[in-house]
Design a protein around this motif. Sequence first.
Motif, PDB file in Angstrom:
ATOM      1  N   ASN A  61      -8.166   4.404  -5.308  1.00  0.00           N
ATOM      2  CA  ASN A  61      -6.794   4.023  -5.250  1.00  0.00           C
ATOM      3  C   ASN A  61      -5.830   4.280  -3.977  1.00  0.00           C
ATOM      4  N   ALA A  62      -5.071   3.508  -3.686  1.00  0.00           N
ATOM      5  CA  ALA A  62      -4.202   3.775  -2.468  1.00  0.00           C
ATOM      6  C   ALA A  62      -3.054   4.222  -2.821  1.00  0.00           C
ATOM      7  N   ASN A  63      -2.202   4.786  -1.918  1.00  0.00           N
ATOM      8  CA  ASN A  63      -0.808   5.293  -2.102  1.00  0.00           C
ATOM      9  C   ASN A  63      -0.142   4.520  -1.338  1.00  0.00           C
ATOM     10  N   LEU A  64       1.085   4.273  -2.001  1.00  0.00           N
ATOM     11  CA  LEU A  64       2.289   3.603  -1.374  1.00  0.00           C
ATOM     12  C   LEU A  64       2.914   4.568  -0.688  1.00  0.00           C
ATOM     13  N   VAL A  65       3.094   4.360   0.829  1.00  0.00           N
ATOM     14  CA  VAL A  65       3.953   5.340   1.533  1.00  0.00           C
ATOM     15  C   VAL A  65       5.314   4.804   2.266  1.00  0.00           C
ATOM     16  N   GLY A  66       6.148   5.813   2.240  1.00  0.00           N
ATOM     17  CA  GLY A  66       7.509   5.529   2.673  1.00  0.00           C
ATOM     18  C   GLY A  66       8.506   4.495   2.181  1.00  0.00           C
ATOM     19  N   GLY A  67       7.972   4.347   0.838  1.00  0.00           N
ATOM     20  CA  GLY A  67       9.129   3.584   0.188  1.00  0.00           C
ATOM     21  C   GLY A  67       8.656   2.072  -0.193  1.00  0.00           C
ATOM     22  N   ALA A  68       7.161   1.672   0.344  1.00  0.00           N
ATOM     23  CA  ALA A  68       6.725   0.508  -0.012  1.00  0.00           C
ATOM     24  C   ALA A  68       6.729   0.173  -1.423  1.00  0.00           C
ATOM     25  N   ALA A  69       6.832  -1.348  -1.752  1.00  0.00           N
ATOM     26  CA  ALA A  69       7.221  -1.539  -3.146  1.00  0.00           C
ATOM     27  C   ALA A  69       6.518  -2.877  -3.824  1.00  0.00           C
ATOM     28  N   PHE A  70       5.980  -2.989  -4.852  1.00  0.00           N
ATOM     29  CA  PHE A  70       5.564  -4.054  -5.576  1.00  0.00           C
ATOM     30  C   PHE A  70       6.577  -5.081  -5.593  1.00  0.00           C
ATOM     31  N   VAL A  71       6.120  -6.266  -5.300  1.00  0.00           N
ATOM     32  CA  VAL A  71       7.039  -7.443  -5.412  1.00  0.00           C
ATOM     33  C   VAL A  71       6.273  -8.807  -5.755  1.00  0.00           C
ATOM     34  N   PRO A  72       6.693  -9.602  -6.222  1.00  0.00           N
ATOM     35  CA  PRO A  72       6.294 -10.922  -6.449  1.00  0.00           C
ATOM     36  C   PRO A  72       5.576 -11.435  -5.111  1.00  0.00           C
ATOM     37  N   ALA A  73       4.348 -12.025  -5.338  1.00  0.00           N
ATOM     38  CA  ALA A  73       3.833 -12.433  -4.173  1.00  0.00           C
ATOM     39  C   ALA A  73       2.709 -13.401  -4.383  1.00  0.00           C
ATOM     40  N   HIS A  74       1.752 -13.823  -3.444  1.00  0.00           N
ATOM     41  CA  HIS A  74       1.073 -14.836  -3.695  1.00  0.00           C
ATOM     42  C   HIS A  74       0.353 -15.112  -4.830  1.00  0.00           C
ATOM     43  N   ASN A  75      -0.407 -14.256  -5.393  1.00  0.00           N
ATOM     44  CA  ASN A  75      -1.234 -14.399  -6.860  1.00  0.00           C
ATOM     45  C   ASN A  75      -0.498 -13.011  -7.572  1.00  0.00           C
ATOM     46  N   ALA A  76       0.579 -13.366  -8.412  1.00  0.00           N
ATOM     47  CA  ALA A  76       1.112 -12.263  -9.073  1.00  0.00           C
ATOM     48  C   ALA A  76       2.031 -11.571  -8.327  1.00  0.00           C
ATOM     49  N   ASN A  77       1.713 -10.080  -8.288  1.00  0.00           N
ATOM     50  CA  ASN A  77       2.461  -9.185  -7.562  1.00  0.00           C
ATOM     51  C   ASN A  77       1.646  -9.036  -6.059  1.00  0.00           C
ATOM     52  N   GLY A  78       2.459  -8.364  -4.940  1.00  0.00           N
ATOM     53  CA  GLY A  78       1.713  -7.719  -3.823  1.00  0.00           C
ATOM     54  C   GLY A  78       2.717  -6.717  -3.521  1.00  0.00           C
ATOM     55  N   VAL A  79       2.659  -6.169  -2.248  1.00  0.00           N
ATOM     56  CA  VAL A  79       3.425  -5.149  -1.716  1.00  0.00           C
ATOM     57  C   VAL A  79       4.237  -5.401  -0.439  1.00  0.00           C
ATOM     58  N   SER A  80       5.392  -5.145  -0.522  1.00  0.00           N
ATOM     59  CA  SER A  80       6.256  -5.656   0.529  1.00  0.00           C
ATOM     60  C   SER A  80       6.463  -4.359   1.490  1.00  0.00           C
ATOM     61  N   LEU A  81       6.512  -4.633   2.624  1.00  0.00           N
ATOM     62  CA  LEU A  81       6.198  -3.357   3.787  1.00  0.00           C
ATOM     63  C   LEU A  81       7.351  -3.935   4.829  1.00  0.00           C
ATOM     64  N   ASP A  82       8.012  -2.882   5.175  1.00  0.00           N
ATOM     65  CA  ASP A  82       9.448  -2.975   6.210  1.00  0.00           C
ATOM     66  C   ASP A  82       9.073  -2.905   7.621  1.00  0.00           C
ATOM     67  N   GLY A  83       7.858  -3.004   8.196  1.00  0.00           N
ATOM     68  CA  GLY A  83       7.682  -3.059   9.583  1.00  0.00           C
ATOM     69  C   GLY A  83       7.893  -1.733  10.222  1.00  0.00           C
ATOM     70  N   ALA A  84       8.264  -0.605   9.779  1.00  0.00           N
ATOM     71  CA  ALA A  84       8.675   0.346  10.390  1.00  0.00           C
ATOM     72  C   ALA A  84       7.940   1.601  10.150  1.00  0.00           C
ATOM     73  N   THR A  85       8.187   2.024   8.837  1.00  0.00           N
ATOM     74  CA  THR A  85       7.616   3.249   8.254  1.00  0.00           C
ATOM     75  C   THR A  85       6.421   3.055   6.848  1.00  0.00           C
ATOM     76  N   GLN A  86       6.575   1.924   6.402  1.00  0.00           N
ATOM     77  CA  GLN A  86       5.602   1.822   5.114  1.00  0.00           C
ATOM     78  C   GLN A  86       4.558   1.138   5.289  1.00  0.00           C
ATOM     79  N   TYR A  87       3.555   1.614   4.638  1.00  0.00           N
ATOM     80  CA  TYR A  87       2.295   1.262   4.449  1.00  0.00           C
ATOM     81  C   TYR A  87       1.090   1.709   3.406  1.00  0.00           C
ATOM     82  N   LEU A  88       0.183   1.282   3.080  1.00  0.00           N
ATOM     83  CA  LEU A  88      -0.858   1.862   1.764  1.00  0.00           C
ATOM     84  C   LEU A  88      -1.806   2.580   2.466  1.00  0.00           C
ATOM     85  N   ASP A  89      -2.239   3.931   2.044  1.00  0.00           N
ATOM     86  CA  ASP A  89      -3.176   4.659   2.511  1.00  0.00           C
ATOM     87  C   ASP A  89      -4.147   4.847   1.369  1.00  0.00           C
ATOM     88  N   THR A  90      -5.317   4.405   1.645  1.00  0.00           N
ATOM     89  CA  THR A  90      -6.480   4.800   0.762  1.00  0.00           C
ATOM     90  C   THR A  90      -7.069   6.061   0.666  1.00  0.00           C
TER      91      THR A  90
END
Length: 836
Positions: A655-684
């Motif tokens: 499993n991967a942790n969402l870092v910096g306030g990254a959040a699940f949002v509606p995406a291409h297929n059901a949900n995905g993760v929105s990232l802000d281009g500054a501090t947010q990412y997913l760390d496995t």
Amino acid sequence: MRRFGRILVAGALAAGLTIPAGAAAAAPPADGGTGWHVGIAPLATKWTSKVGPDNALPEYPRPQLTRDKWQNLNGVWEFARADAGQAVPAGQTLGERVLVPYPIESALSGIQRHEDRMWYRRTFTVPKNWKVGEGQRLQLHFGAVDYDAKVFVNGTQVATHRGGYDGFDADVTDALQGTGTQELIVWAEDLTDATGQPIGKQRRTSDHGIFYQGSSGIWRTVWMEPVPVAAVTGLSTTPDVAGGALKLTATVANGAGLKVKAVARDGNKVVGTVTGAPGTELRLAVPKPKLWSPDNPFLYDLQVTLVDGGNKTVDTVGSYFGMRQIGTAKGADGKLRIALNGKILFNLANLDQGFWPDGLYTAPTDAALKWDLEQDKAMGFNAVRKHIKVEPDRWYYWADRLGLMVWQDMPAANTGPIPEAWRGQFESELHEMVREHSSFTSIVAWVPFNEGWGEWDRAATGRIADDVKAQDPTRLVDAHSGVNCCNSHGDSGRGDVVDFHQYLGPASPAPAGDRVSIDGEHGGYGLKTSNHMWFGDGQAYEMEPDSATLTRKYVENQEAVITSAKRCGISASIYTQITDVEAELNGFFTYDRQVTKMDLKQVKKVNQKIIAQADGSITDIPQPLPGTPGLTGVTFYPLDEANGTVAADTVAGNNANLVGGAAFVPAHNANGVSLDGATQYLDTGKPLLNTASDYSAAAWVKLDRADGGFQTVVSQDGPSNSDFYLQYSGADQRFAMSFAGVRALAPVKPNVGQWYHLVGVRDTVKGELRLYVDGELAGTASACLPQSGPTGNTVIGRGKYGGNPVDYLDGTVDQVHLYDRALGADEIRQLYTSNN
């Protein structure tokens, strides 16, 4: 006036100058009553004190067209600054003294400053036994004047010339006045980097970086000689190894009714003769030729005689030639490589800038000129790249004699595009360089452009490469060294060579079609050496603390050259560089040639190993394991969670942790993760891909911006940089699958707000990276060097470069798959159409 380094003149102590600990003042040459005094520079070479008014480069300067009678005009001349439009100072004594042929900015010249325009003046007397005017003409020769020149004898203009790297001549017979003292005046103008003229690395003011102090005015030997009215004025020689002959053309002045007779000798033994018409190509038979190579640089002597109808000698000149053939051949591994005399030979070269702390563009003595090349040979190199400078003929003579293959650059204009008004001049000087040097055995390649400096159009670069190849089809043409770098307009696809630069490198381009590949520049490890640095300090691409570390770094770097040659197929590598130059401290030797900075026994050992092993023999490339079948992969993040800070791996539980306030949002297929281009990412939390083998990464992505910034979709942290980047490349404004410095690029810029399916593939067997966009192959890049195993975490939405987290994704990511194999094209298309 600088007060560090070595002192060039006596009288330094009296002048209040300090001599640093460990340095010694060089004994100054006496002025011989001429009024000339050597200048002061930060560093002296061991040859500095040997230069004086009576021995300034006394050697005959033109070894491929020699005559018995000649007079050297080097020495002390009068000198003065010139004003624009100023009348010729005929009959006037000029106020300063300069030692010719050292450029006026140099200490050896005695002037040691730049002038945009200048006057030189001296007198000479024609020896009576030359019989000038009685069937003999007086030829005046200039090896080189930088940049525009006008020549006056007794107030009469006898020559004008533009170009700082080629020689010119003048018949001055008709300007002589009687048999006594004659006056010679030279006007020169050199605006250096204020114009579009070819200048190489010269600048009016050194930038304390990769550009150096300029060299203006007369900087090669000036001499005169008597020649018959009908005379040999030039020789062009081209070896034909397969045909066992030398192609010879003798250019003759006033040669109507005369014949050319050429004799080739091996010592005292005549090996071949030919007689024919002037100006036509003759074939001089050289049966069972002794072939020139770095291991056996054998040269034949050549005598060319001009005879009349009664076989009476009219003129005679001496020369020499070598029999060798440069070309390409396929190795046992199937890769195209450079071949000498039909056999694959790795070109292991040193980069040579050709600068001197005492003479700048002009070596203090012929022994000094030879010394650099001797060190190349002693260190186990078999080649040298003459970097954006053209040397005096005697440099190439020593390369011929010592056995070094030369990659000859054309001096660049400034780093930006050459102004349109100067482009014709650049091409003219390029072709003149090729013409003047086409008979030197050592030169194996011409390099019109370096790192895009001066390039104005990729198609024009390709045309210029074709033009050089047409002018000299017997050598390789490297259209643009460092085509992957800096100001390059990209690969024109022309010439014989694909040439990449990579510091610290080595570069690892693969051969392409009928073009070999080379590492045109790499290395650049540096070491500071007290009292032997031009500015008292400096830099390199990577500085080392001591000689032992520097040597170790060099050996390790050169071992990687072997890998690049075996796995990627490079045919040459060029290390930076033979000596320090001004602020660059990355030499084997200090700028003054006084200190050796590495253990040269280790240097030679690894260099010889490269030449022996980089021969195109088959190398067993480890075959990857088949990997996990199917399109789900070893890890799959659907990213369909509605909320929370953990993204589930539905395959292996990584499993991967969402870092910096990254959040699940509606995406291409059901949900995905929105990232802000500054501090947010997913760390496995661990490395999920074995980067030492094949792997693939896939994801859906939508960008919220597409500008000049980099954005990473999927990567895996390495010790300093990410092991790979599935990314948006801001430098190219396109999607890419990348290693640091290597990118497989999509052809067009993506649209903001549009969903794209990206797949990056690492294929170790083919030695490449592949990028697929929306199920179709979008780009490939050579990536043939093996990678090390994983060391850092797999991450989604950022990269790592220079040890720092970088390149955060500004957008939304969905459906991330990781694979332990290289996906095939059909599988990738199927993955795309499945929307999973």
